[in-house]
Design an enzyme around this catalytic site. Sequence first.
Site, PDB file in Angstrom:
ATOM      1  N   ASP A 197       0.815  -1.216   0.000  1.00 25.16           N
ATOM      2  CA  ASP A 197       0.000   0.000   0.000  1.00 25.16           C
ATOM      3  C   ASP A 197       0.845   1.260   0.000  1.00 25.16           C
ATOM      4  O   ASP A 197       0.468   2.275   0.587  1.00 25.16           O
ATOM      5  CB  ASP A 197      -0.970   0.002   1.204  1.00 25.16           C
ATOM      6  CG  ASP A 197      -1.728  -1.303   1.303  1.00 25.16           C
ATOM      7  OD1 ASP A 197      -2.285  -1.711   0.278  1.00 25.16           O
ATOM      8  OD2 ASP A 197      -1.723  -1.931   2.374  1.00 25.16           O
ATOM      9  N   LYS A 225       1.757   2.476  -5.300  1.00 27.20           N
ATOM     10  CA  LYS A 225       2.509   2.171  -6.534  1.00 27.20           C
ATOM     11  C   LYS A 225       1.875   2.811  -7.768  1.00 27.20           C
ATOM     12  O   LYS A 225       2.550   3.058  -8.757  1.00 27.20           O
ATOM     13  CB  LYS A 225       2.620   0.652  -6.719  1.00 27.20           C
ATOM     14  CG  LYS A 225       3.608   0.009  -5.731  1.00 27.20           C
ATOM     15  CD  LYS A 225       3.854  -1.438  -6.047  1.00 27.20           C
ATOM     16  CE  LYS A 225       2.773  -2.347  -5.543  1.00 27.20           C
ATOM     17  NZ  LYS A 225       2.853  -2.724  -4.138  1.00 27.20           N
ATOM     18  N   ASN A 278      -5.297 -10.364  -3.874  1.00 28.39           N
ATOM     19  CA  ASN A 278      -5.025  -9.801  -2.546  1.00 28.39           C
ATOM     20  C   ASN A 278      -4.482  -8.382  -2.676  1.00 28.39           C
ATOM     21  O   ASN A 278      -4.450  -7.625  -1.722  1.00 28.39           O
ATOM     22  CB  ASN A 278      -4.032 -10.672  -1.748  1.00 28.39           C
ATOM     23  CG  ASN A 278      -2.803 -11.070  -2.549  1.00 28.39           C
ATOM     24  OD1 ASN A 278      -2.763 -10.905  -3.753  1.00 28.39           O
ATOM     25  ND2 ASN A 278      -1.802 -11.602  -1.878  1.00 28.39           N
ATOM     26  N   GLY A 294      -4.496  -4.458  -4.306  1.00 25.77           N
ATOM     27  CA  GLY A 294      -5.607  -3.539  -4.532  1.00 25.77           C
ATOM     28  C   GLY A 294      -5.091  -2.201  -4.996  1.00 25.77           C
ATOM     29  O   GLY A 294      -4.167  -1.661  -4.402  1.00 25.77           O
ATOM     30  N   HIS A 295      -5.612  -1.705  -6.111  1.00 21.67           N
ATOM     31  CA  HIS A 295      -5.272  -0.351  -6.505  1.00 21.67           C
ATOM     32  C   HIS A 295      -6.475   0.293  -7.170  1.00 21.67           C
ATOM     33  O   HIS A 295      -7.322  -0.386  -7.741  1.00 21.67           O
ATOM     34  CB  HIS A 295      -4.027  -0.304  -7.401  1.00 21.67           C
ATOM     35  CG  HIS A 295      -4.033  -1.326  -8.484  1.00 21.67           C
ATOM     36  ND1 HIS A 295      -3.266  -2.457  -8.442  1.00 21.67           N
ATOM     37  CD2 HIS A 295      -4.729  -1.383  -9.634  1.00 21.67           C
ATOM     38  CE1 HIS A 295      -3.494  -3.171  -9.522  1.00 21.67           C
ATOM     39  NE2 HIS A 295      -4.372  -2.545 -10.259  1.00 21.67           N
ATOM     40  N   GLN A 323       1.748  -6.602  -3.459  1.00 18.26           N
ATOM     41  CA  GLN A 323       2.252  -6.617  -2.077  1.00 18.26           C
ATOM     42  C   GLN A 323       3.613  -5.900  -1.992  1.00 18.26           C
ATOM     43  O   GLN A 323       3.807  -4.957  -2.714  1.00 18.26           O
ATOM     44  CB  GLN A 323       2.338  -8.041  -1.512  1.00 18.26           C
ATOM     45  CG  GLN A 323       0.985  -8.724  -1.368  1.00 18.26           C
ATOM     46  CD  GLN A 323       0.448  -9.207  -2.691  1.00 18.26           C
ATOM     47  OE1 GLN A 323       1.135  -9.893  -3.433  1.00 18.26           O
ATOM     48  NE2 GLN A 323      -0.768  -8.861  -3.005  1.00 18.26           N
ATOM     49  N   THR A 347       2.927 -12.799   2.749  1.00 18.70           N
ATOM     50  CA  THR A 347       2.076 -13.416   1.739  1.00 18.70           C
ATOM     51  C   THR A 347       2.836 -14.638   1.199  1.00 18.70           C
ATOM     52  O   THR A 347       3.977 -14.892   1.604  1.00 18.70           O
ATOM     53  CB  THR A 347       1.673 -12.392   0.651  1.00 18.70           C
ATOM     54  OG1 THR A 347       0.620 -12.971  -0.131  1.00 18.70           O
ATOM     55  CG2 THR A 347       2.847 -11.992  -0.240  1.00 18.70           C
ATOM     56  N   THR A 381      -9.746  -4.958   1.577  1.00 17.67           N
ATOM     57  CA  THR A 381     -10.571  -5.445   2.682  1.00 17.67           C
ATOM     58  C   THR A 381     -11.241  -4.317   3.471  1.00 17.67           C
ATOM     59  O   THR A 381     -12.087  -4.580   4.312  1.00 17.67           O
ATOM     60  CB  THR A 381      -9.704  -6.254   3.677  1.00 17.67           C
ATOM     61  OG1 THR A 381      -8.664  -5.384   4.136  1.00 17.67           O
ATOM     62  CG2 THR A 381      -9.083  -7.470   3.019  1.00 17.67           C
ATOM     63  N   ARG A 438      -9.929  -2.705   5.724  1.00 21.40           N
ATOM     64  CA  ARG A 438      -9.414  -2.696   7.102  1.00 21.40           C
ATOM     65  C   ARG A 438      -8.616  -1.416   7.371  1.00 21.40           C
ATOM     66  O   ARG A 438      -7.866  -0.972   6.501  1.00 21.40           O
ATOM     67  CB  ARG A 438      -8.452  -3.877   7.318  1.00 21.40           C
ATOM     68  CG  ARG A 438      -9.127  -5.225   7.333  1.00 21.40           C
ATOM     69  CD  ARG A 438      -8.135  -6.338   7.608  1.00 21.40           C
ATOM     70  NE  ARG A 438      -7.301  -6.653   6.455  1.00 21.40           N
ATOM     71  CZ  ARG A 438      -6.421  -7.642   6.439  1.00 21.40           C
ATOM     72  NH1 ARG A 438      -6.239  -8.395   7.504  1.00 21.40           N
ATOM     73  NH2 ARG A 438      -5.700  -7.892   5.355  1.00 21.40           N
ATOM     74  N   ARG A 497      -5.511   0.549   8.327  1.00 22.27           N
ATOM     75  CA  ARG A 497      -4.109   0.124   8.313  1.00 22.27           C
ATOM     76  C   ARG A 497      -3.419   0.542   9.602  1.00 22.27           C
ATOM     77  O   ARG A 497      -3.723   1.613  10.147  1.00 22.27           O
ATOM     78  CB  ARG A 497      -3.386   0.740   7.115  1.00 22.27           C
ATOM     79  CG  ARG A 497      -3.952   0.244   5.808  1.00 22.27           C
ATOM     80  CD  ARG A 497      -3.245   0.872   4.609  1.00 22.27           C
ATOM     81  NE  ARG A 497      -3.890   0.428   3.378  1.00 22.27           N
ATOM     82  CZ  ARG A 497      -4.111   1.198   2.316  1.00 22.27           C
ATOM     83  NH1 ARG A 497      -3.740   2.463   2.321  1.00 22.27           N
ATOM     84  NH2 ARG A 497      -4.702   0.704   1.253  1.00 22.27           N
ATOM     85  N   ASP A 514       3.203  14.686   1.538  1.00 20.89           N
ATOM     86  CA  ASP A 514       2.318  15.755   2.004  1.00 20.89           C
ATOM     87  C   ASP A 514       1.610  15.404   3.309  1.00 20.89           C
ATOM     88  O   ASP A 514       1.239  16.295   4.070  1.00 20.89           O
ATOM     89  CB  ASP A 514       1.263  16.066   0.928  1.00 20.89           C
ATOM     90  CG  ASP A 514       0.490  14.812   0.545  1.00 20.89           C
ATOM     91  OD1 ASP A 514       1.137  13.854   0.071  1.00 20.89           O
ATOM     92  OD2 ASP A 514      -0.734  14.777   0.736  1.00 20.89           O
ATOM     93  N   THR A 564       3.251  14.246  -3.755  1.00 18.96           N
ATOM     94  CA  THR A 564       2.979  15.386  -2.877  1.00 18.96           C
ATOM     95  C   THR A 564       1.481  15.618  -2.646  1.00 18.96           C
ATOM     96  O   THR A 564       1.090  16.647  -2.099  1.00 18.96           O
ATOM     97  CB  THR A 564       3.582  16.672  -3.487  1.00 18.96           C
ATOM     98  OG1 THR A 564       3.091  16.773  -4.834  1.00 18.96           O
ATOM     99  CG2 THR A 564       5.088  16.645  -3.474  1.00 18.96           C
TER     100      THR A 564
HETATM  101  P1  IMP Z   1      -2.558 -13.084   1.918  1.00 18.57           P
HETATM  102  O1  IMP Z   1      -1.705 -12.484   0.857  1.00 18.57           O
HETATM  103  O2  IMP Z   1      -4.040 -12.857   1.693  1.00 18.57           O
HETATM  104  O3  IMP Z   1      -2.241 -14.523   2.190  1.00 18.57           O
HETATM  105  O4  IMP Z   1      -2.242 -12.317   3.297  1.00 18.57           O
HETATM  106  C1  IMP Z   1      -0.981 -12.428   3.940  1.00 18.57           C
HETATM  107  C2  IMP Z   1      -0.558 -11.092   4.537  1.00 18.57           C
HETATM  108  O5  IMP Z   1      -0.234 -10.179   3.502  1.00 18.57           O
HETATM  109  C3  IMP Z   1      -1.643 -10.416   5.377  1.00 18.57           C
HETATM  110  O6  IMP Z   1      -1.016  -9.709   6.429  1.00 18.57           O
HETATM  111  C4  IMP Z   1      -2.256  -9.417   4.399  1.00 18.57           C
HETATM  112  O7  IMP Z   1      -2.867  -8.329   5.073  1.00 18.57           O
HETATM  113  C5  IMP Z   1      -1.012  -8.989   3.633  1.00 18.57           C
HETATM  114  N1  IMP Z   1      -1.316  -8.494   2.285  1.00 18.57           N
HETATM  115  C6  IMP Z   1      -1.663  -9.214   1.208  1.00 18.57           C
HETATM  116  N2  IMP Z   1      -1.816  -8.423   0.136  1.00 18.57           N
HETATM  117  C7  IMP Z   1      -1.533  -7.173   0.526  1.00 18.57           C
HETATM  118  C8  IMP Z   1      -1.479  -5.906  -0.158  1.00 18.57           C
HETATM  119  O8  IMP Z   1      -1.704  -5.791  -1.366  1.00 18.57           O
HETATM  120  N3  IMP Z   1      -1.166  -4.839   0.617  1.00 18.57           N
HETATM  121  C9  IMP Z   1      -0.863  -4.936   1.937  1.00 18.57           C
HETATM  122  N4  IMP Z   1      -0.883  -6.107   2.600  1.00 18.57           N
HETATM  123  C10 IMP Z   1      -1.212  -7.210   1.905  1.00 18.57           C
END
Ligand code: IMP
Length: 433
Positions: free
Chosen positions: A13, A16, A38, A40-41, A223, A238, A300, A302, A304, A332, A418
């Site tokens: 995160d 990128k 897993n 996300g952008h 990741q 991961t 997700t 969630r 951070r 910034d 920035t």
């Molecule tokens: P998994 O990739 O779903 O198996 O999760 C394993 C760990 O990697 C967990 O702590 C996830 O929150 C973290 N994770 C997986 N993908 C990302 C991502 O794109 N950004 C940040 N954390 C990630």
Amino acid sequence: MPGIILIGAQWGDEGKGKATDLIGTKVDYVARFNGGNNAGHTVVVGDESYALHLLPSGIINPHLTPVIGNGVVVDPEVLFEEIEGLESRGVDCSKLLVSSEAHVIAPYHRTLDKVTERFLGKHKIGTTGRGIGPAYADKINRVGIRIHDLFNAEHLRNKVEASLHQKNQMLVKLYNRRAIDIDETVEDLLKYGEKLKPYVANTSLVLNQALDAGKTVLFEGGQATMLDIDHGTYPFVTSSNPTAGGACTGTGVGPTKIDRVIGVVKAYTTRVGEGPFPTELLGDDGEWLRKQGHEFGVTTGRPRRCGWFDAVVARYATQVNGLTDFVLTKLDVLTGLESIPVCVAYDVTSADGSTHRVSEMPVDQAEFTSATPVYEQMPGWTEDISTVHSFDDLPQTTQNYVHRLEEISGCRISAIGTGPQRDHIIEVHSLTD
Ligand code: IMP
């Protein structure tokens, strides 16, 4: 400058997308090499923004060929959801190429991800629940399903049977769940196979031919370094290799074809899921960073975990990835702080109970878990930096902060984010020449 790897230098995160936008116009192919949905952008299509998890970020650029490499795990249901979502907004996805050797995330991988996490209880990893770990586990156990397996019914049935034989025993006897129906699984996967056919290619050949012809390929990591299965904070990682080496194994392109390795690093640190995080701020400062930086997960939702910049992590990322450049994002967000703490070393406790100071990443995870950050204080700034387009026009204290990060991270900073908009970026050195 044909082969460029772009990876996350912390726990993911890092933003990128900012770097991809900067490089994207000069690139012919964007290839994902690890992970799956897993990641996300957010991509902006006209006035609308769209959250993508599996497709390469370059998908909305009509002159670009997006590639899903062999190192990615593909959930076909998510892939088609994303393709259909984009096409309904007028984005043509027909140029997408998917490696025939990429592994498939089947519905049973998602089920297993969730039950395993529940079973781990307080030892859970905090996964995204997308079936990533179980799909990679099958790949390594040699009972995985690859994209080209979806084109042959008999062959696929044999593979699914081999894969589910043990899993069903486990699901029923250990986890007290229903067994997965083999016929239903095969039928569903065959349907996806039919839909996938037009996109499937020998992507290693395509990418190598492109590089040989002088085209530019951007290898986009999902990741980040500290989530790498080998080099991250194991077991809180991961199940793939988001580090630079993964770009080669995950696409079938040799290291001699790589010219540049760019690491994206946030001006502070965030992490989602479980696991050690030395500079984490649990009080008001953490809450302040989360609010200022809008630190909530794309995949997700969630919140951070947030903390100060960790130069030990950044230096480690420089080392294990062989970085040539950093892109520093979200600078910034730190505006308004009188003084900015930067972690330059850790105090760690060894197994014998003794404490000592280290300035490099401890290889012992127990030591890393015990790490207490040693901070250096940098003077902050109050000026709005989002309207600044040249490094020399940044406040002097901001320039000093950037130079200090370069010094202690061991790699030059070539671009600085920035602000949230696409043009909120200062290019200090070209990322493509
Ligand atoms: P998994 O990739 O779903 O198996 O999760 C394993 C760990 O990697 C967990 O702590 C996830 O929150 C973290 N994770 C997986 N993908 C990302 C991502 O794109 N950004 C940040 N954390 C990630």
